[in-house]
Scaffold this active site. Structure first.
Site, PDB file in Angstrom:
ATOM      1  N   CYS A 124      58.165  -7.130  22.802  1.00  0.00           N
ATOM      2  CA  CYS A 124      59.457  -7.426  23.315  1.00  0.00           C
ATOM      3  C   CYS A 124      58.983  -8.945  23.594  1.00  0.00           C
ATOM      4  O   CYS A 124      58.893  -8.954  25.029  1.00  0.00           O
ATOM      5  CB  CYS A 124      60.391  -6.160  23.160  1.00  0.00           C
ATOM      6  SG  CYS A 124      62.041  -6.852  23.647  1.00  0.00           S
ATOM      7  N   GLU A 165      55.318   0.472  29.465  1.00  0.00           N
ATOM      8  CA  GLU A 165      56.499  -1.001  30.065  1.00  0.00           C
ATOM      9  C   GLU A 165      55.156  -2.075  30.588  1.00  0.00           C
ATOM     10  O   GLU A 165      55.059  -2.704  31.411  1.00  0.00           O
ATOM     11  CB  GLU A 165      57.850  -0.904  29.670  1.00  0.00           C
ATOM     12  CG  GLU A 165      58.090  -2.749  29.796  1.00  0.00           C
ATOM     13  CD  GLU A 165      59.129  -2.790  30.185  1.00  0.00           C
ATOM     14  OE1 GLU A 165      60.279  -2.075  29.256  1.00  0.00           O
ATOM     15  OE2 GLU A 165      60.301  -3.623  30.848  1.00  0.00           O
ATOM     16  N   CYS A 225      66.620  -6.417  30.213  1.00  0.00           N
ATOM     17  CA  CYS A 225      66.992  -7.368  29.236  1.00  0.00           C
ATOM     18  C   CYS A 225      68.433  -7.265  28.634  1.00  0.00           C
ATOM     19  O   CYS A 225      69.226  -6.415  29.324  1.00  0.00           O
ATOM     20  CB  CYS A 225      66.467  -7.152  27.917  1.00  0.00           C
ATOM     21  SG  CYS A 225      66.913  -5.736  26.558  1.00  0.00           S
TER      22      CYS A 225
END
Ligand code: F3S
Length: 284
Positions: A95, A125, A191
């Site tokens: 992403c 992540e 995000c």
């Protein structure tokens, strides 16, 4: 029973992009792999596996000649490099928000910052972001303010956030770290999709007089877990389910409820939300 949907629910931009890419690759080849589950949603993973996707436990399991899609959570640089050196076709669907965090880890560690990652040290992540720093020994992960207090003093610290963190916690940790260095570089890599879903859930449970909230998402999904915490923090009963079968086993939960809210994590597909909404409609 009245049902109110959260304004933002289900697949975020990054997950949708990765899932679309997997589907496209599967149209052309049956040698498509991911390292680890492509997303934290068992029902969507099962759908992709039925289309031919293979899920490896680690990069070593991927055979030469195969195609591997790097999932939205990202991957460490050395893993990607070793795959490329073994004639594996790599399609990087990290992403863009996670990529930004990886780039900060790389560039700031190159500039001798001690890197502090705010997040869950076991989450892929965070492992991927760590794997972009030039020296992993110069990276620490803190889960909260208490752990940040334990960080030693350094001339320069870079604070980078896991994309699913709350801004409030990032600000608290930054306030702690500023006392431990001369230069603090704070990278707000939270995000927007995460914040939108969290704000939408907050709005759902505070402005609508709901008697409870059904939360749809995989149990291993960090962002869904955060939504559960937000609902609970407003003293609203929450029923966290993964699929429509769990409605049947929780019919008592719906008793005496006039209005319920529905929310879903960023890794929950639209088709599953629709299925569950329908099932609740049938049962209410
Ligand atoms: Fe990307 Fe945010 Fe989704 S980081 S994968 S858009 S939750």
């Amino acid at each position: 029973m009245k049902i109110i949907m959260a304004k933002h629910a289900g697949f975020c931009f990054g997950v949708k992009r990765a899932v679309d890419a997997i589907e496209k690759s599967l149209e052309n080849s049956q040698k498509v792999w991911t390292i680890g589950l492509p997303i934290h949603n068992p029902q969507e993973v099962a759908r992709l596996e039925a289309m031919g996707l293979k899920v490896a436990n680690n990069a070593d399991e991927i055979p030469s000649g195969a195609e591997v899609l790097i999932r939205a959570h990202g991957e460490a640089l050395n893993v990607i490099e070793s795959l490329r050196s073994r004639d594996v076709k790599v399609r990087d669907m990290t992403c863009l928000f996670v990529r930004k965090a990886q780039d900060y880890a790389k560039s700031l560690s190159e500039k001798d910052y001690h890197v502090v990652l705010l997040g869950d040290k076991n989450h892929p992540e965070i492992k991927g972001i760590m794997g972009h720093a030039v020296n992993e020994n110069n990276v620490e992960v803190v889960a909260n303010e208490a752990e940040a207090e334990k960080i030693s003093r350094y001339p320069k610290i870079a604070l980078i956030s896991q994309t699913t963190q709350r801004e409030e916690r990032l600000a608290n940790v930054a306030a702690i770290l500023i006392r431990k260095c001369l230069t603090l570089h704070v990278c707000n890599t939270i995000c927007k999709a995460t914040a939108e879903r969290q704000d939408a859930v907050k709005e759902l449970v505070t402005n609508n007089d709901v008697d409870g909230a059904v939360l749809i998402g995989g149990r291993a999904s960090a962002n869904t877990g955060k939504l559960r915490d937000i609902i609970k923090s407003h003293n609203i009963e929450v029923l966290w389910i993964e699929d429509e079968n769990e409605i049947e086993s929780n019919l008592d939960w719906f008793k005496n409820k006039n209005t319920i809210g529905i929310a879903a994590g960023a890794s929950t597909p639209e088709w599953l939300i629709d299925k569950i909404k329908k099932q609740i409609g049938v049962r209410s």
